[in-house]
Each structure stands twice: as C-alpha cells, then as structure tokens.
Design a protein around this motif. Structure first.
Motif, PDB file in Angstrom:
ATOM      1  N   ALA A  48       1.068  -1.198   0.097  1.00 23.32           N
ATOM      2  CA  ALA A  48       0.311   0.085   0.171  1.00 23.32           C
ATOM      3  C   ALA A  48       0.681   1.249   0.051  1.00 23.32           C
ATOM      4  CB  ALA A  48      -0.654  -0.001   1.392  1.00 23.32           C
ATOM      5  N   GLU A  49       0.096   2.230  -0.592  1.00 25.48           N
ATOM      6  CA  GLU A  49       0.869   3.476  -1.086  1.00 25.48           C
ATOM      7  C   GLU A  49       1.743   4.616   0.759  1.00 25.48           C
ATOM      8  OE1 GLU A  49       2.494   5.095  -2.728  1.00 25.48           O
ATOM      9  OE2 GLU A  49       1.519   4.301  -4.780  1.00 25.48           O
ATOM     10  N   ASP A  50       0.499   3.788   1.408  1.00 20.92           N
ATOM     11  CA  ASP A  50       0.944   3.878   3.099  1.00 20.92           C
ATOM     12  C   ASP A  50       2.362   3.479   4.020  1.00 20.92           C
ATOM     13  OD1 ASP A  50      -0.155   1.698   3.785  1.00 20.92           O
ATOM     14  OD2 ASP A  50      -2.378   2.383   4.857  1.00 20.92           O
ATOM     15  N   SER A  51       2.722   2.560   3.115  1.00 21.87           N
ATOM     16  CA  SER A  51       3.734   2.253   3.498  1.00 21.87           C
ATOM     17  C   SER A  51       4.718   3.038   3.724  1.00 21.87           C
ATOM     18  CB  SER A  51       3.957   0.813   2.323  1.00 21.87           C
ATOM     19  OG  SER A  51       3.435   0.059   2.982  1.00 21.87           O
ATOM     20  N   LEU A 283       9.843  -7.720   4.098  1.00 21.08           N
ATOM     21  CA  LEU A 283       9.439  -7.098   5.339  1.00 21.08           C
ATOM     22  C   LEU A 283       9.792  -6.830   6.263  1.00 21.08           C
ATOM     23  CD1 LEU A 283       7.766 -11.068   5.238  1.00 21.08           C
ATOM     24  CD2 LEU A 283       6.431  -8.245   5.561  1.00 21.08           C
ATOM     25  N   ALA A 284      11.033  -6.317   5.761  1.00 21.05           N
ATOM     26  CA  ALA A 284      12.521  -5.926   6.681  1.00 21.05           C
ATOM     27  C   ALA A 284      12.164  -4.577   6.541  1.00 21.05           C
ATOM     28  CB  ALA A 284      14.290  -6.227   6.141  1.00 21.05           C
ATOM     29  N   GLU A 291       0.927  -9.904   3.844  1.00 25.45           N
ATOM     30  CA  GLU A 291      -0.137  -9.668   2.618  1.00 25.45           C
ATOM     31  C   GLU A 291       1.067  -8.760   1.186  1.00 25.45           C
ATOM     32  OE1 GLU A 291      -0.939  -8.790   5.562  1.00 25.45           O
ATOM     33  OE2 GLU A 291      -2.640 -10.352   6.067  1.00 25.45           O
ATOM     34  N   GLN A 292       1.052  -8.195   1.771  1.00 27.67           N
ATOM     35  CA  GLN A 292       1.657  -7.330   0.943  1.00 27.67           C
ATOM     36  C   GLN A 292       3.459  -7.927   0.247  1.00 27.67           C
ATOM     37  OE1 GLN A 292       1.994  -3.936   3.524  1.00 27.67           O
ATOM     38  NE2 GLN A 292       0.432  -3.360   2.451  1.00 27.67           N
ATOM     39  N   ALA A 297       6.066 -10.754  -4.245  1.00 28.03           N
ATOM     40  CA  ALA A 297       6.636 -11.862  -4.401  1.00 28.03           C
ATOM     41  C   ALA A 297       5.940 -12.799  -5.417  1.00 28.03           C
ATOM     42  CB  ALA A 297       6.734 -12.756  -3.399  1.00 28.03           C
ATOM     43  N   ARG A 298       4.811 -12.302  -5.486  1.00 26.85           N
ATOM     44  CA  ARG A 298       3.913 -13.416  -6.951  1.00 26.85           C
ATOM     45  C   ARG A 298       4.240 -12.271  -7.865  1.00 26.85           C
ATOM     46  NH1 ARG A 298       0.028 -13.790  -2.958  1.00 26.85           N
ATOM     47  NH2 ARG A 298      -1.441 -11.901  -3.484  1.00 26.85           N
TER      48      ARG A 298
END
Length: 819
Positions: A48-51, A283-284, A291-292, A297-298
C-alpha cells in the motif's frame, strides 16, 4: 456519602461539579463526527502507498474491534514518528506507515493515530518510520553548520555505547557463549547445525544455540535506549544508481517506488539484488505486511512463488518476533511462533522454525535451568532424566539477536555493579541515614551504603526517598545525580535535589545533560538514582548500565504497578523477580483520597473513599457522545469554577486514540471549545495544547507559541522547544487528551479520566492505576463502563511479557548461600 452505581469508581457524586451546559451539545456532536474511522482498506498482494511515512500513528484495537481502540499498542511505543491505519489484535503495528495485523492473535481493525508514531525498530505506534519523519528535523538552523541536537547527540552516544557492548561480548566467548547463558552451558552452534543436517539430532536439540546474526537484514546502528530512540538523522543517502535499481525492482513487483529510500536503508546498497533473490525481505522495511510482501513476491516470482518457500518462512519468523517486541516480549515460546506461522499459511511450521534457526534468522534459548546434554550413559539414567523432564518441563524460546544481546549485556552490567566491592571512601553513611527525612529513606540510604545495586519501590510519595539518597551522597562529597523518564519528572526531581543534579535518562545518555564522561567514556558519577525505572526497556537499560563506571552505586526505583515500558522488556520487574539484590519497599503511603484510591487499585481493590473536598468525583454517562460532552464541560468550566484548578492544569486521559471518545475525538471537541482556529501552522494554532513525541515512548506536553522558518515553537512547562517544520506533521498532535502510556511519568493538578463504554475491553489494573495516579489534587472519572472498571481492577493484570532477564540475573547474581 452517596452510594455509587455498581462497578463505578469511588468518590463524590457528579451532581454539583459537572454542571450541564447547553452549548456543549454541539461540541460533542461535532467531536463524535470527527472521530470517524480513517482506515484504508487492506490491499492483499500489493504494498500500500501508506507504507511510506505518514502523519498518523498506528493505534491497535487490542481486544476491541472497529473504532474501539484500546491501548495495547501504546504499551509498546506510544509516540512513533509515523504510522498508518493498522488492524492489530493485541498489539500496535510495530511498523509505521501501513496497516498491520498481529500474527497469531487475529485481525481487528484499528484506527490510525495522530502522528505521534512508534519505536524505531518496528515497535510501537508507527514503528521505525520515525527516522523518515525526522530526517530533516535534526538539520538545525538554516545556513551554516548546524549544531548537534539532543537527538543527534543521543544517537552518537548510543553508537559509542553499542560498540562498547559488542566489544565486551567479543572479548568473552562471542555471541555463541552469550546466547547460552540461560541454560548455563555454552552451545556450539556449528556442531548443532551439523548434527541436524546429518540426522543425528532433531531441530529441538538447539536448546542453547546462538546462531549468527541475520544475513539480509542488518540491525539499526543504534537501538533505542528506553525505547525512546530519538529521531535518527537522515541516513547516508544511497547512490542514485542503487536507488534507481531498487525502484526498478519495486515497480516490477507492483510496489510504489517511493519506498526505495526505506528499502535501501533497511537492506543496504545491494537492496535490489537482495530483493530479487528474496522478495520477502521486503518485510524488513518498516510498515510492510506479509500480505503485501506476498503480493510483491508473486509479481516477481510468478509461478515460483509458493507459501512453503523457505525464504518466506524465514522472513515471517523474523517479522513475528519483531511484532512481539511491540508487546514488550524479548522472546517468544517456539509453540507461539509455530502457531503464528500456521495462521500465515506456512504448510510446515516445524520445518520453517528449524530453517530459521539454521539460517541464523533467530536465536534459540531454553527457559529453565536444565539443558539437554549428551546422551545418558544407560537406560536407568535416561529414565531418571525423563521423569525429571516430565516434572519440570523446559520451554524453548526464540528471539532476535538485538534483544538477546541487550538482555545479556544488561545482565552482565548489573552483575558488575552488584558484585563489585563497595568503595570505602570514608563517607559517614550512618550519619546521613540518621538525618534522613523518613524511616524508609533512612533504610534506603543504608542499603545504598552497602551495595552497588539497590532496588526501591513505592508510589509517588516514595520519590522523595530516592531523592534523599542523592542529597545524602552529595553531602558526603560524592558525585551524585538523579534521572527521570520525562521532563516533568526531571522538574520534580530538581525541586528535591537541585537542578544541577536532575536530568532525564535520554539526555543523560546523549550527553546534552549530566556530569559529563571520564576518560574511559563512562559517566562521571559515584551514585546514580533512576526514578521511573519501570519505563526502562531492555535496550535503554543496557545502554545506561554500560555507561556507569566500576564502583558506581545504582539505585533503580519506581512504582511496579504502573504501565510498563514502551519498548521490549520488563527490566524493573525482572530485577525485582530475581530477588538477588537489596530491595527497599517504601512504607510511605500516598496522601489524600486519591492516594488511598490508587493504593487500593494497586492491590486489586476498587474501594470507596471519602472525598470531602471533591478530590474524587464520578460522572456517570450513558454513551460516548455524552462522555465527550461531560469531559469538555469538566475541563472548560466545572473543574476551574468549582475547584479552582485552571483549564491549562487539567489533563484528560482516555483508553485509546480511536473510537468516538478516544483522544482524537476529545481533542477535536476540546480545541473547538478552548482554542478554535483554522490550524494555520500545520494544523495547529497559537495556544493549542500539543503532545510532542520527542522520541518513541517519551512525550512532552506543551503549548504552541509561534511558528518561524525553523519550525513550530513550543512552551513545555517553561522550557522552549522548536519542532522542525518537517516533523510537525509526524511528531505533534493535540494534547488536551492523552493515553495513559503517554501520561506515564507526568502528573497534573487535575485529571479527567474518560472511560466510555466501548473502551471496556482495553482496561486493566495497571491502566487504571496509572491513569488515576496522574492526578495530584483532583480526579474526575467520566464513567460509562459499568462493571468493567471494577472487574478490570480485580481481575485483569498487566499483560505478561516473555523475557529472559530474570534467569540471566539469577545465574549471575546467585549467592553462595543459594548455591
């Protein structure tokens, strides 16, 4: 006195104090409307952009759902520098700027916070995006060479101390031996790995192993002391080629390329290659959820992306443990990690854990004294061992190396102070004890005279006893100082021991305050008293203890019933549980009806107290809208008029940030009533009360004065602070209403505690104890939780934290008699 409604707190009835006002109804309605959820829908499969860094701090729902946000997240890191909408159950999202769900606890939506943010390592509200929100905040004045800010100085001190810690560990037997201290045996990781690979032993035999640090995700250079890591200076910018490569990989994985600086900071200059080889290393990056990362990865791997991919499992193990640190855990039982992996659709959690251990992603420890040694010599011995293991089961723990290093370093440092012979400097401690202001203070002074490490527990009145130690030591010609968690705590200390000997822990570590350091880099002190010790997290405590010279006397004091530290660990409680150093429990009760009420809460009793001066008032309400209405009325009119406490000296405390009567709704209503304005300075106006998150876990409450080219100018209890304009959005929010974690360490003449019905599940004994105990002269309880308040006080203790410090201390500080 008038009988209370069932389940209410004791005190004087509300009639005559909380007078109704017709003009407040509109304020309440407007505030309820302003409290609507701002959750962003969760996007599975894409980042998500809010990351990216945002202005909101993540506010976890704990056990409630929807807008009913409890303070579960606050218990980890109340003030992060950035955050996003999070759906967490039982904890705040340890990473900022995105939604989060706590593995193993379910997903319950939670509101976004107000930009007070979370700890820099992914713990607390908003997580490690504190760095991103604060990059320009340490730049200093425009033009010329900027002077070092407190944040920069503290960071430099942390780096130096961290280097000393690691050097000390290396001088011993390296991380392998340190990782095995809990079981009392130095495990050989390499031999254990080979044994598993050859099939000689199962993965469970890794009881005391200490694998190498995780390869692809280096740790931050300076872990946060007291989980109050100041906003980090802007990291060294990656080269344009490295950023371009990362952006290309992110775009290929359908992730926003705006994440490139964060990815590069987390994974290094080779971030693009790391992500191509292991997409789950995303994830780091603080704020990214499983989920993101799966969606990323997909997009990169296509058909090769599988839920049983070992790379995915290893990254999830590390993510689960980082999330656990948000709740204060320094380690987790292996069963809990496996359960969390199963909830994340990992087909074989057992194999995933074994792989994570083998790859050095996590360390593995044994919770207990016994260890699995070599095979028994005969069947009889094997049977005896089997019986012993059945009677005393051993729990295997998994943890990240940063917390393992901190706990072991802290245990070593505390043992160094406690076991060192007390210097005979000819001081007449007995005379100082005889001149002490109370029997408990005299007992504490005598304990300090004979030991290098002493613990001291008690309520607010007991703070005078530990202050008396500083006064006595100074009178004996020793270099003595005292440190508190907050600026308000320092102010109260200064009135007792003198401003030249009173500091905050963060400023003491950073070198911006304090006695300076000797030629060895240690603090130039003979005696240090630390109040608010329950607010120390394991990393901050390790930094503090490591900075003390040999022979220095350390007193750790505080109230064990208050809410714990914002970061991982339970240092004070673990030290008390070890029962290995002299301990003095204060016999001085807190005075007045409020003191009586809070003391009862501490032992699980919500008793009724006599309050002839309206020291304690109950304001029953039916719903959240009425709670907002009554709160505004109390702060703006009733308390100033009936009790003479000015509005600016009254603090509102509520359970969480979200919900129709959380901090956001209350602050909106209070601003409209007390200081309406357009918010022309980044949402704030002169005269607004604000909560300034100087660092995760440390909040200062002040008033907006003016704005200038350098930022927003605040007045915090007479002290002038400047919030750089780049940090205004991320580090400030309105502060008429706070959570109990933000209020810990500070007291006000009057407190209005708001307990709306939808906050019942967020209550605990420690929360009630902390919130009610912030009041000095008057406490109003806006009560809408019926029996839940009494039930929380009697039956809901503070959430347990899994740590390793107590057994480490027990082993290091074991007396000959105990052996």
């Amino acid at each position: 006195m008038t009988a209370l409604p069932p389940g209410t707190a004791p005190g004087t009835p509300a009639e005559g104090v909380a007078d109704a006002e017709s003009g407040v109804a509109e304020v309440a309605e407007a505030s309820v409307a302003a409290s609507g959820a701002t959750n962003t829908p969760e996007g599975a499969g894409e980042v998500a952009e809010d990351s990216a860094p945002a202005a909101e701090e993540t506010d976890a729902a704990g056990t409630a759902e929807g807008d009913t946000t409890s303070e579960a997240d606050d218990s980890s890191a109340e003030e992060g520098a950035a955050g996003g909408d999070g759906d967490a159950a039982g904890t705040g999202d340890g990473a900022a700027g995105t939604e989060g769900s706590a593995a193993g606890t379910g997903d319950g939506p939670a509101e976004a916070g107000d930009g007070a943010g979370g700890a820099g390592d992914g713990s607390g509200e908003g997580g490690a995006d504190a760095a991103a929100g604060a990059e320009a905040g340490v730049a200093g004045a425009e033009g010329g060479t900027p002077e070092l800010s407190e944040a920069q100085a503290e960071l430099a001190a942390q780096r130096e101390l961290r280097a000393r810690i690691e050097a000390r560990k290396a001088e011993k037997e390296g991380p392998l031996a340190a990782g095995a201290k809990l079981s009392g045996q130095a495990a050989d990781l390499l031999a254990a790995v080979r044994a598993v690979e050859s099939g000689e032993k199962p993965g469970a035999s890794f009881f005391a192993s200490a694998p190498a640090p995780r390869r692809p995700a280096p740790l931050p250079e300076a872990p946060a002391p007291v989980r109050t890591q100041p906003p980090r200076p802007a990291p060294v910018a990656a080269g344009p080629e490295a950023l371009a490569a990362v952006r290309a990989v992110l775009s290929a994985g359908s992730a926003p390329d705006s994440l490139a600086p964060q990815v590069t900071e987390a994974l290094g200059e080779q971030a693009a290659e790391v992500l191509r080889g292991d997409p789950w290393q995303l994830l780091a990056v603080p704020g990214v959820r499983p989920e993101q990362a799966d969606g990323f990865a997909r997009a990169l791997l296509g058909a090769e992306c599988r839920p049983d991919d070992p790379r995915r499992a290893a990254a999830l193990v590390a993510w689960i443990l980082e999330r656990a640190s948000v709740q204060g855990h320094t380690a987790l039982p292996i069963a809990a990690v496996k359960a969390a992996l199963a909830e994340r659709s990992v087909p074989d959690p057992d194999e995933a854990v074994r792989d994570a251990i083998t790859e050095g992603v996590v360390l593995v420890f044994q919770d207990g004294e016994a260890a699995l040694d070599d095979e028994p010599a005969d069947a009889e011995e094997s049977a005896e061992e089997g019986e012993a293991q059945e009677s005393a089961p051993v729990e295997v723990l998994l943890g990240l190396d940063r917390y393992a290093l901190a706990e072991e370093s802290l245990a070593d440092g505390l043992a160094r102070l406690a076991n060192a012979p007390v210097k005979d400097d000819g001081s007449d401690w007995s005379a100082a004890a005889a001149a002490a202001p109370s029997p408990s203070a005299a007992e504490l002074i005598r304990a300090v005279a004979g030991s290098g490490l002493v613990t001291h527990s008690g309520g607010e009145a007991a703070r005078a006893e530990s202050a008396a130690v500083v006064t006595a030591a100074h009178g004996l010609g020793l270099r003595a100082a005292a440190a508190a968690h907050t600026r308000d705590g320092r102010r109260r200390l200064a009135s007792a021991v003198g401003a030249e000997r009173a500091f905050t822990v963060a400023a003491l570590l950073s070198g911006t305050e304090g006695p300076g350091r000797d030629e060895d880099g240690a603090l130039a002190l003979d005696v240090l008293v630390v109040q608010d010790a329950p607010q120390l997290d394991v990393e901050g405590a390790a930094m503090l203890v490591e900075s003390l010279p040999d022979g220095c006397r350390l007193v750790l004091g505080g109230d064990p019933e208050v809410l714990g530290s914002a970061g991982a660990g339970r240092v004070f409680a673990d030290l008390l549980a070890a029962r290995a150093v002299p301990h003095v429990a204060s016999r001085t009760p807190d005075p007045g009806p409020i003191g009586e009420l809070v003391s009862g809460i501490g032992v699980g009793e919500l008793g009724q107290v006599e309050a002839p001066g309206k020291e304690v008032v109950i304001v029953p309400v039916r719903d959240a809208g009425e709670a907002v209405h009554r709160c505004v009325q109390l702060v703006a009119d009733s308390v100033p008029r009936a009790l003479g406490v000015p509005t600016e000296q009254t603090q509102v405390i509520t359970v969480g940030h979200g919900g129709s009567a959380g901090t956001r709704a209350l602050n909106a209503a209070l601003k409209q009533r007390l200081n309406p304005g357009p918010g022309r300075f980044g949402g704030f106006d002169p005269g607004d009360r604000v909560a300034y998150a100087e660092a995760p876990g440390r909040t200062s409450v002040g008033t907006v004065g003016s704005a200038g080219p350098d930022g927003l100018h605040l007045d915090c209890a007479g002290e002038r602070l400047v919030v750089p304009k780049e940090r205004v959005e991320s580090a400030l929010r309105h502060g008429w209403a706070l959570t109990a974690h933000q209020a810990a360490g500070t007291r006000w003449p009057a407190v209005v505690a708001v307990l709306p019905g939808d906050a019942a599940q967020g209550l605990s004994r420690s929360w009630v104890y902390t919130a009610f105990g912030r009041a000095e002269r008057h406490l109003s309880v806006v009560h809408g939780v019926d029996q839940a308040l009494a039930r929380a006080v009697a039956e809901v203790p503070a959430p347990a934290r899994t740590t390793r410090l107590t057994p480490l201390l027990t082993a290091l500080l074991r007396t000959p008699e105990a052996e």
